[in-house]
Design an enzyme around this catalytic site. Structure first.
Site, PDB file in Angstrom:
ATOM      1  N   ARG A 217     -83.826  27.108-125.290  1.00 18.07           N
ATOM      2  CA  ARG A 217     -82.769  28.086-125.503  1.00 18.07           C
ATOM      3  C   ARG A 217     -83.389  29.263-126.238  1.00 18.07           C
ATOM      4  NH1 ARG A 217     -83.187  27.937-130.172  1.00 18.07           N
ATOM      5  NH2 ARG A 217     -81.930  29.817-130.334  1.00 18.07           N
TER       6      ARG A 217
ATOM      7  N   GLN B  15     -77.623  25.279-134.461  1.00 20.43           N
ATOM      8  CA  GLN B  15     -78.988  25.799-134.288  1.00 20.43           C
ATOM      9  C   GLN B  15     -79.569  26.328-135.599  1.00 20.43           C
ATOM     10  OE1 GLN B  15     -76.337  26.635-132.326  1.00 20.43           O
ATOM     11  NE2 GLN B  15     -76.977  27.198-130.247  1.00 20.43           N
TER      12      GLN B  15
ATOM     13  N   ASP C 217     -78.246  38.052-126.904  1.00 16.62           N
ATOM     14  CA  ASP C 217     -78.454  37.607-125.534  1.00 16.62           C
ATOM     15  C   ASP C 217     -78.246  38.724-124.522  1.00 16.62           C
ATOM     16  OD1 ASP C 217     -78.650  34.362-125.372  1.00 16.62           O
ATOM     17  OD2 ASP C 217     -77.579  35.049-127.147  1.00 16.62           O
TER      18      ASP C 217
END
Length: 354
Positions: A48, A195, A236
């Protein structure tokens, strides 16, 4: 460094990935042999981070090309199939389609198979090398604006696990530490997949960076009481107007920063800026399985049958952003103009480097 998130094993055409779902308890590597396996790893977040996803996809295309050539299959058909499978793995991170578009530009104008394989190999390695160089350039830009004593607030994971090497926002924190700044970082857990707690803290411990894990809801309190100097996150996708799609909770953090006078910065490689997307309202937001919210490490934390809604990303409006740190400089409001200036700087750089 005790780990590497992504590595291409050229002799065997295997993509070696650290299994980020096993961290921090175990540093476990997977060796993926097909584009479908790589797509699966992207979808389930074994790998990721927007830059790492792009690099993994590029090597997935190279893997498909080599497999087709070795089996005597139709090369174009095999590449088209691999492209579709990889492209569908996650919709929000623009680096995925960006890397696949670069690889497609190579294979769609294919000549003989031997030359095509060599060209795809060069392009995948170029994408990998560029990520390392770009991340270091982003940190160099950020160091220009940081005080010698600096307290950060960081969201999600944007370091060596999310890229090929240094990282973007977390790379800035690490670089400041390594440059001799007196650094402290607040790292939020980043629900629902944690995360921050699992990955960012793991990285900062590896590099000896002072930090503390905090719950996501503590950001406003900490900014009000703990003299935070800067909030810095990755992203992103950046729209042409400066709106930023990033891990869910980024918008909340930006609101807390604005209310407490803490400058909110976004670390963004130029590959993450999508000039074809006018505003954040045009960005597709991935929705993930309810189980990510309703359970932690397989242990249910909600009543049986409880419903959930699980958007993986949110959009932070450009009005809340002090600057977008790219490899070519720091874009500031109005972003519609400054991001175009960064694009022109990149085009000049590429022309001079050609």
């Amino acid at each position: 460094m005790g780990f590497r998130a992504i590595e291409w094993l050229d002799d065997s055409s295997i993509l070696k990935l650290i299994d980020q779902k096993a961290l921090p308890q175990q540093v476990h590597y997977l060796e993926l042999t097909t584009p479908a396996e790589i797509a699966g790893a992207i979808h389930d977040m074994t790998v990721r981070g927007a830059p790492a996803i792009g690099v993994a996809a590029a090597f997935g295309i190279l893997q498909a090309a080599r497999g087709a050539a070795g089996a005597g299959e139709d090369l174009q058909a095999r590449l088209s199939e691999a492209d579709a499978v990889l492209r569908a793995a996650r919709p929000t991170a623009v680096n995925l389609s960006w890397a696949l578009n670069r690889m497609r530009a190579v294979w769609s104008g294919a000549g003989d198979s031997e030359a095509l394989l060599a060209a795809l190999d060069r392009e995948a390695r170029r994408i990998e090398a560029e990520d390392i160089a770009v991340n270091r350039a982003i940190s160099e830009q950020a160091l220009k604006i940081l005080p010698r004593k600096v307290t950060f607030f960081h969201h999600c994971n944007t370091g060596s696990l999310a890229t090929v090497d240094l990282g973007t926002a977390l790379g800035i924190i690490r670089s400041a530490h390594e440059a001799g700044h007196e650094v402290f970082a607040y790292i939020d857990e980043t629900r629902p997949r944690l995360q921050g707690a699992k990955l960012s803290s793991f990285e900062l411990l590896q590099f000896g960076v002072p930090h503390a894990i905090v719950v996501d809801g503590a950001s406003a309190h900490i900014m009000r009481t703990r003299d935070v100097d800067i909030a810095v996150v990755g992203c992103d996708r950046v729209a042409a107007n400066g709106d930023v799609a990033n891990k869910i909770g980024t918008y909340n953090l930006a609101l807390a920063a604005a209310d407490n006078g803490v400058p909110f910065y976004v670390a963004a490689p130029m590959s993450t800026i999508d000039f074809s997307t006018a505003t954040g309202d045009d960005i597709e937001i991935e929705e993930r399985d309810d189980s990510e919210i309703l359970a932690i490490n397989g242990q249910s934390i909600a009543p049986d049958g409880a419903p959930a809604f699980n958007p993986a990303f949110d959009v932070t409006p450009h009005r809340l952003i002090a600057g977008i740190i790219t490899e070519h400089g720091i874009a500031r409001p109005p972003f519609a103009e400054s991001l175009l200036a960064m694009k022109r700087a990149q085009e000049t750089f590429l022309e001079e480097s050609a």
